[in-house]
Design an enzyme around this catalytic site. Structure first.
Site, PDB file in Angstrom:
ATOM      1  N   TRP A 101       0.831  -1.213   0.000  1.00 45.30           N
ATOM      2  CA  TRP A 101       0.000   0.000   0.000  1.00 45.30           C
ATOM      3  C   TRP A 101       0.856   1.249   0.000  1.00 45.30           C
ATOM      4  O   TRP A 101       0.488   2.255  -0.617  1.00 45.30           O
ATOM      5  CB  TRP A 101      -1.025  -0.033   1.134  1.00 45.30           C
ATOM      6  CG  TRP A 101      -2.050  -1.088   0.851  1.00 45.30           C
ATOM      7  CD1 TRP A 101      -2.203  -2.276   1.483  1.00 45.30           C
ATOM      8  CD2 TRP A 101      -3.014  -1.080  -0.223  1.00 45.30           C
ATOM      9  NE1 TRP A 101      -3.210  -2.999   0.885  1.00 45.30           N
ATOM     10  CE2 TRP A 101      -3.722  -2.291  -0.157  1.00 45.30           C
ATOM     11  CE3 TRP A 101      -3.339  -0.160  -1.224  1.00 45.30           C
ATOM     12  CZ2 TRP A 101      -4.741  -2.616  -1.060  1.00 45.30           C
ATOM     13  CZ3 TRP A 101      -4.352  -0.475  -2.122  1.00 45.30           C
ATOM     14  CH2 TRP A 101      -5.041  -1.695  -2.032  1.00 45.30           C
ATOM     15  N   ASP A 171      -1.815   6.644   6.424  1.00 46.32           N
ATOM     16  CA  ASP A 171      -2.873   5.770   5.926  1.00 46.32           C
ATOM     17  C   ASP A 171      -3.243   4.800   7.050  1.00 46.32           C
ATOM     18  O   ASP A 171      -2.487   3.881   7.363  1.00 46.32           O
ATOM     19  CB  ASP A 171      -2.354   5.016   4.691  1.00 46.32           C
ATOM     20  CG  ASP A 171      -3.391   4.059   4.109  1.00 46.32           C
ATOM     21  OD1 ASP A 171      -4.467   3.880   4.719  1.00 46.32           O
ATOM     22  OD2 ASP A 171      -3.115   3.492   3.027  1.00 46.32           O
ATOM     23  N   LYS A 195     -12.922  -1.718   6.741  1.00 50.26           N
ATOM     24  CA  LYS A 195     -12.343  -2.681   7.686  1.00 50.26           C
ATOM     25  C   LYS A 195     -12.927  -2.413   9.082  1.00 50.26           C
ATOM     26  O   LYS A 195     -13.755  -3.171   9.556  1.00 50.26           O
ATOM     27  CB  LYS A 195     -10.816  -2.586   7.704  1.00 50.26           C
ATOM     28  CG  LYS A 195     -10.169  -3.059   6.389  1.00 50.26           C
ATOM     29  CD  LYS A 195      -9.728  -1.891   5.572  1.00 50.26           C
ATOM     30  CE  LYS A 195      -8.723  -2.177   4.484  1.00 50.26           C
ATOM     31  NZ  LYS A 195      -8.964  -3.234   3.546  1.00 50.26           N
TER      32      LYS A 195
HETATM   33  N1  PMP Z   1      -4.465   1.511   2.016  1.00 40.35           N
HETATM   34  C1  PMP Z   1      -4.572   0.374   2.728  1.00 40.35           C
HETATM   35  C2  PMP Z   1      -3.669   0.171   3.900  1.00 40.35           C
HETATM   36  C3  PMP Z   1      -5.519  -0.589   2.354  1.00 40.35           C
HETATM   37  O1  PMP Z   1      -5.634  -1.719   3.046  1.00 40.35           O
HETATM   38  C4  PMP Z   1      -6.356  -0.346   1.239  1.00 40.35           C
HETATM   39  C5  PMP Z   1      -7.431  -1.323   0.804  1.00 40.35           C
HETATM   40  N2  PMP Z   1      -7.331  -2.597   1.167  1.00 40.35           N
HETATM   41  C6  PMP Z   1      -6.184   0.839   0.532  1.00 40.35           C
HETATM   42  C7  PMP Z   1      -5.247   1.743   0.955  1.00 40.35           C
HETATM   43  C8  PMP Z   1      -7.037   1.136  -0.672  1.00 40.35           C
HETATM   44  O2  PMP Z   1      -8.293   1.434  -0.207  1.00 40.35           O
HETATM   45  P1  PMP Z   1      -9.530   1.652  -1.197  1.00 40.35           P
HETATM   46  O3  PMP Z   1      -9.819   0.362  -1.840  1.00 40.35           O
HETATM   47  O4  PMP Z   1     -10.584   2.124  -0.232  1.00 40.35           O
HETATM   48  O5  PMP Z   1      -9.144   2.699  -2.157  1.00 40.35           O
END
Ligand code: PMP
Length: 359
Positions: A101, A171, A195
């Protein structure tokens, strides 16, 4: 029958939240309509929105001087919104790379700013977090960004980085509300809801007021913090049902001890599962102990030719969504707030039984 759901996100929601939503589904507040069927500008929905913001502020201890936004576009939208709102063209921004991420956030930020990766955990194959004292910011950096919890790698920062006067941006998608955090240390915290906050489709941004109002002129209005703050996050039609569910979920957190309650519950679940993985010979977790995530627990079987059978037998035992992210394989158990100790205990019993019959 409800299964033991270890999904990484969208993830399990508390049964109490689902049952409350079910009980109000066709008739919300005696209106003879569901919450999905009323205007976002109606008194009844505005109350849902403002009460959930107040509860989020109370539970997380958001200090005065911060704006809370409920946006769309996911955490991925924020990967772009952050540099668009916090920098001018040509600015330098610092990022820490602890895995999948972080990499996505970095790739998106590169479209807008000069990204310096000031720490990269590639040497450990992203199984570590950098030592706090090794983080040296670039002179003049507009902010420091890090991923508090890597959902795929199962790597969680055991500390909050010290960025001095430079705004700290984090994040928190997969760790928000899992334990107390000092919001005053941050310039901006963001999280997709799917989550620990509620269903997918809504994204929470908590931003210090001095960072609001500097968006680049070309920033889309729906991603412009000042524009959205000025409209109470209703510049356009918000995801009303998701916002409502998020509010119910926050009430569940409050009724279960708030963030200290979540911390206690989550610490115990994580300890139960890591202890089992470490004690049993057939399973391993690659993450250095100090950086092990309380929310996402990846693990490998000693013999990966048994992965399919493991998942099939787990499924038959009511344990679902245990396969690792498609990019890394193996297994992963996500144990967010709504996952009970009972579910983790059921998983541990299954791990023992599978080892006994297959090792
Ligand atoms: N950052 C993290 C730490 C994530 O776990 C996720 C999604 N699993 C995201 C960003 C992306 O999130 P989204 O699908 O809501 O754009």
């Amino acid at each position: 029958m409800r299964v033991h759901n270890f999904a990484a996100g969208p993830a399990a929601l508390p049964i109490e939240v689902l049952e409350r939503a079910q009980s109000e589904l066709t008739d919300f507040n005696g209106l003879g309509m569901s919450v999905m069927e009323i205007s976002h500008r109606s008194k009844n929905f505005v109350a849902v929105a403002s009460e959930s913001e107040a509860l989020l502020r109370e539970l997380l201890g958001v200090p005065e001087g911060y704006t809370v936004l409920f946006l769309q576009g996911g955490a991925t939208g924020q990967f772009a919104a952050i540099p668009m709102n916090l920098t001018s063209p040509g600015a330098t921004v610092d990022y820490v790379n602890t895995g999948s991420w972080s990499k996505k956030a970095i790739a998106e930020a590169k479209k807008y700013a000069d990204v310096r990766v000031i720490a990269d955990e590639k040497d450990s194959n992203y199984s570590t977090t950098p030592a706090a004292e090794s983080l040296v910011l670039t002179e003049g950096a507009a902010y420091l960004h890090y991923t508090a919890n890597e959902t795929i790698g199962g790597v969680e920062f055991p500390y909050v980085p010290d960025s001095g006067d430079v705004p700290l941006v984090a994040d928190f998608s997969s760790t928000i509300m899992s334990r107390p955090v000092d919001v005053s240390a941050f310039g901006l915290i963001y999280a997709g809801a799917q989550k620990n906050l509620g269903p997918s489709g809504i994204t929470v941004v908590i931003v210090r007021d001095d960072l609001v109002g500097h968006a680049r002129p070309e920033t889309p209005s729906v991603l412009d913090y000042a524009a959205m703050a000025g409209a109470d996050s209703m510049l356009n039609t918000p995801p009303t049902f998701g916002w409502y569910l998020l509010g119910l979920n926050l009430q569940w957190i409050r009724d279960n001890g708030g963030l200290p309650g979540m911390e206690q519950r989550n610490e115990r679940k994580a300890r139960t599962l890591y202890d089992a993985i470490d004690t049993l010979d057939f399973y391993s977790n690659p993450v250095e102990p100090a950086s092990r995530s309380w929310m996402n627990v990846p693990f490998l079987l000693a013999d990966d030719s048994l992965d399919k059978e493991f998942l099939a037998q787990a499924g038959a035992a009511g344990l679902t969504n245990l396969s690792g992210h498609r990019s890394v394989g193996g297994m992963r158990a996500s144990i967010y707030n709504a996952t009970s100790q009972e579910s983790v205990d059921a998983l541990v019993s299954f791990l023992k039984e599978f080892e006994r019959t297959h090792a």
